[in-house]
Design an enzyme around this catalytic site. Structure first.
Site, PDB file in Angstrom:
ATOM      1  N   ARG A   1      -4.517  -3.028  -9.574  1.00  0.00           N
ATOM      2  CA  ARG A   1      -5.251  -3.709 -10.642  1.00  0.00           C
ATOM      3  C   ARG A   1      -4.598  -3.460 -11.993  1.00  0.00           C
ATOM      4  O   ARG A   1      -4.581  -4.336 -12.864  1.00  0.00           O
ATOM      5  CB  ARG A   1      -6.711  -3.247 -10.638  1.00  0.00           C
ATOM      6  CG  ARG A   1      -7.487  -3.736  -9.413  1.00  0.00           C
ATOM      7  CD  ARG A   1      -8.958  -3.409  -9.482  1.00  0.00           C
ATOM      8  NE  ARG A   1      -9.259  -1.992  -9.313  1.00  0.00           N
ATOM      9  CZ  ARG A   1      -9.402  -1.381  -8.137  1.00  0.00           C
ATOM     10  NH1 ARG A   1      -9.257  -2.064  -7.012  1.00  0.00           N
ATOM     11  NH2 ARG A   1      -9.698  -0.098  -8.064  1.00  0.00           N
TER      12      ARG A   1
ATOM     13  N   ASP B   1      -3.043   7.384  -1.892  1.00  0.00           N
ATOM     14  CA  ASP B   1      -4.305   7.121  -2.583  1.00  0.00           C
ATOM     15  C   ASP B   1      -3.977   6.470  -3.920  1.00  0.00           C
ATOM     16  O   ASP B   1      -2.863   6.594  -4.431  1.00  0.00           O
ATOM     17  CB  ASP B   1      -5.070   8.435  -2.798  1.00  0.00           C
ATOM     18  CG  ASP B   1      -6.527   8.204  -3.167  1.00  0.00           C
ATOM     19  OD1 ASP B   1      -6.990   7.052  -3.093  1.00  0.00           O
ATOM     20  OD2 ASP B   1      -7.205   9.186  -3.535  1.00  0.00           O
TER      21      ASP B   1
ATOM     22  N   TYR C   1     -11.441  -9.540  -0.742  1.00  0.00           N
ATOM     23  CA  TYR C   1     -10.778  -8.978   0.439  1.00  0.00           C
ATOM     24  C   TYR C   1     -10.456 -10.064   1.474  1.00  0.00           C
ATOM     25  O   TYR C   1      -9.421 -10.002   2.133  1.00  0.00           O
ATOM     26  CB  TYR C   1     -11.637  -7.876   1.065  1.00  0.00           C
ATOM     27  CG  TYR C   1     -11.639  -6.600   0.259  1.00  0.00           C
ATOM     28  CD1 TYR C   1     -10.448  -5.927  -0.007  1.00  0.00           C
ATOM     29  CD2 TYR C   1     -12.817  -6.075  -0.255  1.00  0.00           C
ATOM     30  CE1 TYR C   1     -10.433  -4.758  -0.756  1.00  0.00           C
ATOM     31  CE2 TYR C   1     -12.811  -4.905  -1.007  1.00  0.00           C
ATOM     32  CZ  TYR C   1     -11.613  -4.254  -1.250  1.00  0.00           C
ATOM     33  OH  TYR C   1     -11.607  -3.103  -1.998  1.00  0.00           O
TER      34      TYR C   1
ATOM     35  N   HIS D   1       0.838  -1.201   0.000  1.00  0.00           N
ATOM     36  CA  HIS D   1       0.000   0.000   0.000  1.00  0.00           C
ATOM     37  C   HIS D   1       0.882   1.263   0.000  1.00  0.00           C
ATOM     38  O   HIS D   1       0.813   2.085   0.919  1.00  0.00           O
ATOM     39  CB  HIS D   1      -0.899  -0.008   1.238  1.00  0.00           C
ATOM     40  CG  HIS D   1      -2.238   0.621   1.029  1.00  0.00           C
ATOM     41  ND1 HIS D   1      -3.247  -0.001   0.340  1.00  0.00           N
ATOM     42  CD2 HIS D   1      -2.732   1.826   1.412  1.00  0.00           C
ATOM     43  CE1 HIS D   1      -4.314   0.787   0.326  1.00  0.00           C
ATOM     44  NE2 HIS D   1      -4.025   1.904   0.967  1.00  0.00           N
TER      45      HIS D   1
END
Length: 388
Positions: free
Chosen positions: A227, A220, A259, A216
């Site tokens: 993907r 943002d 998830y 991560h």
């Protein structure tokens, strides 16, 4: 196979609250993946489907005509997962300087996704590896307008973030601290570029997606970049000549499973369960893309047959139809540029195609600056892109 946790926890502070951040171990998984039995069978099915998808140019006179719209369909789906309301028609209207039916920030975000994917494929074809430089360049393009412009375009995050929950100590997942992102990415970059060993491209794409989402690295846009990495890896490996595989719709349809499996990889090391889901996503998505291409070709052939029976306007109308097949939302000015026909001739052809045959419909309701949509084409592409 349950290998145990695929990372370690480290203490950190997020939002003023003490919590435990997860730092993933480098890929590949240890012990090695067990590719056998039903996983091998379903992996083979995915590879067959990818082969059919790559052969899509045999179904279409020009694969780029399909690519134009299909890339935009993916941009819509990927951005809808992040909460935008934009539709395929909104995006195409915006691109031709029309007025979309949703907030401008939404459609700008989708347009940026198109630009980011286009840039990524272009760089790979120029021989650039998937690296920190490419990743941050794509992210900068993704976040250059709309709400993302204030979210660190092209930069790894400097703050601790968390996913799920209103407090970090109650979060579903807390990714690595900012000061460990560079090392995590460096290890992942080596894996992507087959160091120290080669990994089959489909397996690589599956593992990289999970690892990227776990790291991560940005404030943002992580979901969209994660993907987007999937088709980029497959194009770089030569599995696909065009970036026609987009899993956002499948991930959206099975969001809870998606998830859950990401988290199970982190907590139990069950990469094989994730791989079963991932290869099923590839097979279903690739087969659907081929079906969509076939539907579009049948539509074009049927509509050309109808136009051939309309008399003196049939030749001009067929040229207009071909232009709309390339860009299914357009106006007279752009159709003039595409066909070389006069505006008056195009106007007559469009009137006939709308009033007599219902092939197109006008979107604005205005007498000037009219915008036309190839209705059935949009409907085929838009079968799955409406909000749930």
């Amino acid at each position: 196979m349950h290998r145990g946790k695929t990372g370690t926890y480290t203490s950190t502070i997020a939002g003023g609250v003490a919590c435990q951040a997860f730092v993933p171990m480098p890929l590949p998984p240890q012990p090695a993946l067990e590719i056998s039995g039903k996983l091998q069978t379903r992996l083979n099915n995915a590879l067959i489907a990818l082969g059919r998808l790559d052969a899509i140019s045999t179904l279409l006179p020009d694969a780029k005509l399909f690519l134009y719209s299909y890339v935009r369909k993916e941009a819509v789906m990927s951005s809808q997962i992040e909460g935008t309301q934009s539709s395929l028609s909104d995006l195409m209207l915006y691109e031709m300087e029309g007025q979309p039916g949703v907030p401008m920030d939404d459609v700008r975000e989708v347009s940026c996704y198109v630009n980011a994917l286009t840039l990524g494929v272009e760089r790979i074809r120029q021989g650039h590896p998937i690296s920190f430089r490419l990743l941050t360049e794509i992210h900068q393009v993704l976040m250059t307008s709309g709400r993302g412009i204030q979210r660190g375009p092209g930069e790894f995050r400097r703050n601790q973030v968390w996913i799920g929950g209103h407090r970090a100590d109650e979060a579903t997942f807390v990714p690595p601290p900012a000061n460990q992102i560079a090392d995590c990415w460096a290890s992942l970059e080596q894996f992507i570029n087959d160091l120290p060993e080669i990994t089959p491209p489909v397996i690589k794409a599956a593992l990289v997606h999970v690892q990227f989402e776990t790291i991560h690295p940005f404030m943002d846009g992580n979901g969209r970049i994660g993907r987007l990495l999937i088709p980029l890896i497959l194009v770089e490996a030569g599995i696909l000549n065009e970036p026609l595989l987009y899993l956002s719709l499948f991930f959206k349809q099975y969001r809870d499973t998606y998830y859950r499996l990401l988290q199970e990889v982190r907590m139990t090391g069950d990469w094989e369960a994730w791989l079963l889901f991932f290869v099923d996503a590839i097979a279903a998505t690739a087969n659907q893309a081929v079906s969509t291409a076939q539907q579009l070709m049948h539509l074009l052939a049927a509509d050309k047959l109808r136009l051939a029976q309309t008399g003196r306007l049939s030749g001009s109308a067929t040229q207009v139809l071909d232009a709309l097949f390339a860009h299914p939302i357009s106006n007279i000015s752009k159709l003039t540029d595409a066909t070389g026909l006069t505006a008056a001739t195009i106007g007559k052809a469009l009137d006939m195609m709308q009033e007599q045959l219902g092939i197109v419909h006008e979107l604005t309701g205005q007498k000037r600056n009219r915008v036309y949509a190839y209705s059935a084409y949009i409907a085929i592409l838009n079968q799955d892109t409406t909000q749930p």
